[in-house]
Design an enzyme around this catalytic site. Structure first.
Site, PDB file in Angstrom:
ATOM      1  N   GLU A   1      -5.094  -0.338  -7.557  1.00 52.71           N
ATOM      2  CA  GLU A   1      -4.142   0.772  -7.901  1.00 52.71           C
ATOM      3  C   GLU A   1      -3.387  -0.064  -8.812  1.00 52.71           C
ATOM      4  O   GLU A   1      -2.321  -0.969  -7.965  1.00 52.71           O
ATOM      5  CB  GLU A   1      -3.590   1.628  -6.638  1.00 52.71           C
ATOM      6  CG  GLU A   1      -4.409   2.381  -6.232  1.00 52.71           C
ATOM      7  CD  GLU A   1      -3.994   3.198  -5.088  1.00 52.71           C
ATOM      8  OE1 GLU A   1      -4.211   4.470  -4.972  1.00 52.71           O
ATOM      9  OE2 GLU A   1      -3.490   2.488  -4.085  1.00 52.71           O
TER      10      GLU A   1
ATOM     11  N   HIS B   1      -2.273  -3.171  -5.813  1.00 52.56           N
ATOM     12  CA  HIS B   1      -2.952  -2.912  -4.864  1.00 52.56           C
ATOM     13  C   HIS B   1      -4.132  -2.843  -4.597  1.00 52.56           C
ATOM     14  O   HIS B   1      -5.054  -2.062  -5.234  1.00 52.56           O
ATOM     15  CB  HIS B   1      -2.473  -1.482  -4.350  1.00 52.56           C
ATOM     16  CG  HIS B   1      -2.863  -1.040  -2.776  1.00 52.56           C
ATOM     17  ND1 HIS B   1      -3.270   0.193  -2.549  1.00 52.56           N
ATOM     18  CD2 HIS B   1      -3.202  -1.682  -1.817  1.00 52.56           C
ATOM     19  CE1 HIS B   1      -3.602   0.313  -1.286  1.00 52.56           C
ATOM     20  NE2 HIS B   1      -3.622  -0.903  -0.828  1.00 52.56           N
TER      21      HIS B   1
ATOM     22  N   ASN C   1      -3.629   6.295  -0.485  1.00 51.61           N
ATOM     23  CA  ASN C   1      -3.273   6.666   0.868  1.00 51.61           C
ATOM     24  C   ASN C   1      -2.539   8.056   0.927  1.00 51.61           C
ATOM     25  O   ASN C   1      -2.222   8.499   1.921  1.00 51.61           O
ATOM     26  CB  ASN C   1      -2.092   5.436   1.321  1.00 51.61           C
ATOM     27  CG  ASN C   1      -2.797   4.238   1.742  1.00 51.61           C
ATOM     28  OD1 ASN C   1      -3.892   4.436   2.192  1.00 51.61           O
ATOM     29  ND2 ASN C   1      -2.220   3.039   1.622  1.00 51.61           N
TER      30      ASN C   1
ATOM     31  N   SER D   1       0.811  -1.157   0.016  1.00 50.32           N
ATOM     32  CA  SER D   1       0.016  -0.008   0.060  1.00 50.32           C
ATOM     33  C   SER D   1       1.004   1.346   0.060  1.00 50.32           C
ATOM     34  O   SER D   1       0.451   2.400  -0.216  1.00 50.32           O
ATOM     35  CB  SER D   1      -0.983   0.040   1.229  1.00 50.32           C
ATOM     36  OG  SER D   1      -0.214   0.031   2.304  1.00 50.32           O
TER      37      SER D   1
END
Length: 492
Positions: free
Chosen positions: A154, A142, A192, A121
């Site tokens: 992702e 991800h 994130n 991540s």
């Protein structure tokens, strides 16, 4: 699709890894799940069985479909079982040394044409690619938890990823019913990178005593329409995980907005990591929370109210309708300063400044109740009670620029503009990532266009004037668009 993926290996069968295996098996692919020992393999089988059983109970799968999916997954206790895999996705713990050692071993075992993917991540995909003899065939993939449910993936390409490989992985994600966004290898990727800055800044507001934990969570749920408040989400993610991602982001960017807040750092040091330890920003006992005392209707010792500022007439009419008399500022029991203006200047002009309470209405439901340095607690409580009678959800904020909702929303939007302006991801991909990865009602560029670029730019300038943090300065692209008279990003 340039590469045909028929067999996919998944290394690590915890909750996330088992979920990834289920995603590929649902898509009709043969899956080989690998774990370190038989106990771990059995836990992986149990994760997969529980997830598919739940899907059957909810009517998402038939029993025959479940058995077909489970039949596509084989389990193995060693990496040698991955020799014929076309793609291998690792879902082992977020420790760089562990992942690097695994990739070096996968490079030795897997066929030269196989693609190796990491579910990291936040760690650098390029660093993992460098441990192999095939850096051009290493990517990030991800997934979001729970992988069978969450639609976003992702896909991360590095500077050495071969042409077409990331696109092939994105096509595979679509085949599996996911929405891929293809991005470069920067810490945190899209979700994130935007999410953790926002969460960290929420902890900063709490440290500065701008508002309470409960009120910040309520403000972002009710006022911004987010599925969870920042502290509830931090407790769900795990404070140690959030702290670690912030550290990675800060090490790469040196952006102070990513430096873990002292409060977050102290809670992690104390071992209070959120839901998984029973205590984080909140305490989790398994019992339903008792009502907060300030949420219970109480006696209102108020007969007359003076409302000033934006849309004062509309609010005064509503108060008149439920029996509260309109008065002059010097005569009324409370003075409600409605709008964005600070409370302090108005309070300073009155002989009884303790009666002045600011109110900023956010949408149809949320009311931010602003307490100046001289506002009496009973005056603030009276105004909260009045707002509840009118159907609003009140939260209390100190008399600071942006209060809560804007102080957390505008910097997040600013981060998204900087991300887009750097060429890292498209507007559509950033919007998709935040809607699908975080459950936001709208992506940042959709939100910017709804609010208006000038409104956000001016709000950021006010926040910068208040806090003097560099990341609060409006992104150059945002400032240029406002100066050029552009109303929204998609209006250009």
């Amino acid at each position: 699709m340039g590469t045909a993926f028929r067999t996919v290996g998944v290394v690590g069968l915890g909750t996330m890894g088992a979920g990834i295996a289920e995603v590929f098996a649902r898509a009709g692919l043969a899956v080989v799940g690998v774990e370190a020992d038989e106990d771990a393999l059995e836990r992986g089988r149990s994760h997969l069985r529980r997830s598919t059983d739940k899907a059957v109970r909810r009517g998402k799968l038939t029993e025959d479909e479940r058995e077909t999916i489970l039949g596509r997954v084989t389990f193995a206790g060693g990496l040698g079982a991955l020799r014929d895999a076309d793609l291998v996705v690792e879902a082992v713990p977020e420790i760089m040394d562990v992942k690097r050692a695994l990739f070096a071993e996968l490079d030795r075992v897997c066929a030269p044409a196989a693609v190796l993917a990491t579910n990291t991540s936040s760690l650098a995909v390029t660093a993992l690619a460098a441990t192999t003899s095939r850096p051009g065939r290493v990517v990030g993939m991800h997934f979001f938890n729970p992988a069978p449910v969450m639609r976003l993936v992702e896909v991360v390409r590095t500077v050495v990823t071969d042409d077409g490989v990331a696109e092939d992985i994105a096509d595979l994600a679509r085949q599996a019913g996911k929405t891929p966004v293809v991005v470069g290898d920067r810490a945190g990727f899209v979700v994130n990178r935007l999410l953790l800055g926002y969460l960290n800044r929420a902890a900063g507001l709490l440290e500065r005593r701008v508002a309470s934990q409960h009120d910040i969570d309520t403000a972002m749920r009710v006022g911004a329409g987010l599925p969870m408040g920042p502290f509830a989400l931090l407790d769900l993610i795990g404070l140690d995980t959030a702290h670690e991602i912030c550290e990675v982001l800060f090490q790469e960017t040196r952006d102070p907005s990513f430096a873990p807040s002292p409060l977050l750092r102290e809670l992690v040091a104390a071992g209070t990591l959120g839901r998984k330890t029973g205590r984080g920003f909140a305490t989790y006992t398994g019992e339903p929370p008792s009502p907060r005392s300030d949420e219970k209707p109480g006696r209102l010792n108020v007969a007359s109210v003076c409302v000033t500022g934006e849309r004062a007439g509309a609010l005064q009419e509503k108060l008149d309708a439920i029996g509260f008399r309109c008065g002059e500022p010097e005569e009324s029991d409370v003075v409600v300063a409605l709008g964005h203006d600070r409370v302090a200047p108005l309070a300073g002009r009155l002989t009884r400044p303790e009666r002045v309470v600011g109110v900023h209405l956010v949408g149809d439901r949320l009311a931010e109740v602003v307490c100046g340095v001289r506002t009496a607690p009973e005056a603030a409580e009276a105004v909260r009670g009045l707002l509840r009678l009118l159907g609003h959800t009140p939260v209390t904020s100190a008399d600071r620029a942006g209060l809560v909702v804007e102080a957390l929303t505008y910097p997040y939007l600013n981060d998204a503009v900087r991300m887009y302006d750097s060429g890292y991801a498209t507007m559509d991909d950033i919007d998709d990532a935040m809607r699908l990865g975080c459950g936001y009602p709208a992506g940042p560029f959709e939100t910017l266009d709804r609010l208006g670029l000038a409104t956000v730019r001016d709000g950021l300038l006010a926040l910068y004037e208040e806090y003097r943090e560099p990341f609060l300065a409006p992104a150059p692209l945002l400032d240029r668009l406002v100066t050029a008279g552009v109303a929204g990003f998609r209006a250009r």
